[in-house]
Design a protein around this motif. Structure first.
Motif, PDB file in Angstrom:
ATOM      1  N   GLU A   1       5.300   5.904   5.165  1.00  0.00           N
ATOM      2  CA  GLU A   1       4.660   6.653   6.236  1.00  0.00           C
ATOM      3  C   GLU A   1       3.193   6.209   6.187  1.00  0.00           C
ATOM      4  O   GLU A   1       2.564   6.259   5.134  1.00  0.00           O
ATOM      5  N   HIS A   2       2.646   5.775   7.301  1.00  0.00           N
ATOM      6  CA  HIS A   2       1.373   5.074   7.279  1.00  0.00           C
ATOM      7  C   HIS A   2       0.206   5.906   6.738  1.00  0.00           C
ATOM      8  O   HIS A   2      -0.789   5.346   6.289  1.00  0.00           O
ATOM      9  N   ASN A   3       0.329   7.221   6.782  1.00  0.00           N
ATOM     10  CA  ASN A   3      -0.784   8.058   6.310  1.00  0.00           C
ATOM     11  C   ASN A   3      -0.527   8.686   4.947  1.00  0.00           C
ATOM     12  O   ASN A   3      -1.245   9.597   4.536  1.00  0.00           O
ATOM     13  N   ASP A   4       0.481   8.203   4.242  1.00  0.00           N
ATOM     14  CA  ASP A   4       0.851   8.770   2.940  1.00  0.00           C
ATOM     15  C   ASP A   4      -0.038   8.177   1.851  1.00  0.00           C
ATOM     16  O   ASP A   4       0.149   7.042   1.410  1.00  0.00           O
ATOM     17  N   SER A   5      -1.014   8.958   1.397  1.00  0.00           N
ATOM     18  CA  SER A   5      -1.986   8.466   0.428  1.00  0.00           C
ATOM     19  C   SER A   5      -1.333   8.050  -0.884  1.00  0.00           C
ATOM     20  O   SER A   5      -1.732   7.052  -1.501  1.00  0.00           O
ATOM     21  N   ILE A   6      -0.325   8.780  -1.324  1.00  0.00           N
ATOM     22  CA  ILE A   6       0.335   8.440  -2.582  1.00  0.00           C
ATOM     23  C   ILE A   6       1.101   7.128  -2.443  1.00  0.00           C
ATOM     24  O   ILE A   6       1.110   6.291  -3.351  1.00  0.00           O
ATOM     25  N   ALA A   7       1.726   6.923  -1.307  1.00  0.00           N
ATOM     26  CA  ALA A   7       2.468   5.679  -1.083  1.00  0.00           C
ATOM     27  C   ALA A   7       1.567   4.467  -1.219  1.00  0.00           C
ATOM     28  O   ALA A   7       1.957   3.448  -1.813  1.00  0.00           O
ATOM     29  N   HIS A   8       0.351   4.547  -0.695  1.00  0.00           N
ATOM     30  CA  HIS A   8      -0.552   3.407  -0.761  1.00  0.00           C
ATOM     31  C   HIS A   8      -0.937   3.083  -2.204  1.00  0.00           C
ATOM     32  O   HIS A   8      -1.040   1.907  -2.584  1.00  0.00           O
ATOM     33  N   VAL A   9      -1.129   4.104  -3.009  1.00  0.00           N
ATOM     34  CA  VAL A   9      -1.437   3.874  -4.415  1.00  0.00           C
ATOM     35  C   VAL A   9      -0.234   3.258  -5.128  1.00  0.00           C
ATOM     36  O   VAL A   9      -0.366   2.328  -5.930  1.00  0.00           O
ATOM     37  N   LEU A  10       0.945   3.764  -4.832  1.00  0.00           N
ATOM     38  CA  LEU A  10       2.156   3.223  -5.448  1.00  0.00           C
ATOM     39  C   LEU A  10       2.399   1.773  -5.032  1.00  0.00           C
ATOM     40  O   LEU A  10       2.846   0.951  -5.846  1.00  0.00           O
ATOM     41  N   GLN A  11       2.120   1.445  -3.787  1.00  0.00           N
ATOM     42  CA  GLN A  11       2.254   0.059  -3.345  1.00  0.00           C
ATOM     43  C   GLN A  11       1.338  -0.856  -4.156  1.00  0.00           C
ATOM     44  O   GLN A  11       1.743  -1.943  -4.580  1.00  0.00           O
ATOM     45  N   TYR A  12       0.118  -0.409  -4.340  1.00  0.00           N
ATOM     46  CA  TYR A  12      -0.838  -1.183  -5.131  1.00  0.00           C
ATOM     47  C   TYR A  12      -0.338  -1.358  -6.561  1.00  0.00           C
ATOM     48  O   TYR A  12      -0.357  -2.465  -7.110  1.00  0.00           O
ATOM     49  N   GLU A  13       0.117  -0.268  -7.147  1.00  0.00           N
ATOM     50  CA  GLU A  13       0.613  -0.335  -8.523  1.00  0.00           C
ATOM     51  C   GLU A  13       1.841  -1.237  -8.622  1.00  0.00           C
ATOM     52  O   GLU A  13       1.998  -1.980  -9.595  1.00  0.00           O
TER      53      GLU A  13
END
Length: 292
Positions: free
Chosen positions: A58-70
């Motif tokens: 979901e484009h605004n999911d802040s946790i998802a963006h961190v997980l993608q980076y990790e």
């Protein structure tokens, strides 16, 4: 966690200061085949057999963006030949993106000359990581002027484009997927009656097919052995959309997909639903602030 997340997204805090292990209460990763919860290291290890990994967000999911980076970091640590592919860049910005990654132009030039999403700050850490570690980044998406043309005039209208323009897209004719994906898209539009003359569905398939075709071409490059592709999860959930198009362009590639989204039942997996969505499902805490 929220304070750390916001600092990370605004570039004020190195990511190393944020511990995914410590804050794992804010997300859960599920292996839908084994029907068990796993950690991020387990997820990275399980992706060994995949040539292409779809991370649906979901484009605004802040946790998802961190997980993608990790996850990008973990894949780079464990495997050689990792590349990043992104819905968030359009294909005619590939040259500008490559010039930035190679250090030929500044970030200000990238911001000025490329079409960056309004929430590019969410993806910037991954682009910067790729730049630092010399990872290829694919501008996978179709330029919106062409998807808009299809919405207005249909796929046949793309024949009017010159050779240079058509090279930015999936080759014609573009398959308009039937069956489950068509029904799913119709549901998104409020029912089949909302589909009009199907031109809007044709533009969706151009979008999906272009990402898939460009991924298939990236996978043929010798240094590339594993691709992490980021897109909105509608494009890859249930291995439909872009995943289905990729299987047509490159049937020999091994593909696994991740579906990540906020959900109140974060610790109560619905295996029947999960098994349809993806090989792995990540539930994030819906109470954590979104990025927009």
């Amino acid at each position: 966690m929220i304070k750390l997340m916001l600092c990370y997204l605004t570039g004020l805090l190195p990511f190393a200061a944020f511990s995914m292990q410590q804050d794992s209460i804010h997300y859960r990763i599920y292996d839908t085949h084994a029907q068990r919860e796993i950690g991020l290291p387990d997820l990275a290890a399980a992706l060994q057999r995949a040539d292409v990994v779809f991370f649906g967000e979901e484009h605004n999911d802040s946790i998802a963006h961190v997980l993608q980076y990790e996850l990008l970091r973990a894949l780079t640590d464990q495997y050689s030949g990792v590349a990043l592919s992104m819905e968030m860049f359009v294909s005619d910005d590939q040259l500008v993106l490559d010039e930035y990654l190679s250090g030929l132009i500044t970030e200000r030039n990238l911001d000025k000359d490329a079409v960056l999403w309004n929430n590019y700050k969410d993806y910037r850490p991954m682009v910067e990581y790729a730049k630092e570690h010399h990872l290829p980044v694919l501008a996978a998406n179709a330029p919106s002027r062409y998807t808009n043309r299809v919405t207005r005039e249909g796929l046949e209208s793309l024949k009017a484009l010159d050779k240079t323009a058509r090279a930015l897209l999936a080759p014609l004719p573009v398959d308009t997927l039937t069956g489950a994906y068509y029904d799913k898209f119709a549901g998104l539009m409020g029912g089949h009656e909302g589909m009009g003359n199907l031109k809007i569905y044709q533009s969706q398939n151009l979008w999906d097919a272009t990402m898939a075709y460009r991924i298939s071409r990236l996978a043929k490059k010798k240094p590339v052995k594993k691709i992490l592709h980021l897109n909105g999860r509608f494009h890859s959930d249930e291995q439909l959309g872009t995943v289905a198009h990729l299987r047509k362009y490159a049937p020999k590639l091994s593909v696994l997909n991740i579906s990540c989204f906020p959900d109140e039942s974060i610790a109560q997996p619905d295996w029947d639903t999960f098994s349809r969505l993806g090989d792995f499902v990540i539930l994030t805490d819906p109470t954590v602030a979104k990025t927009f």
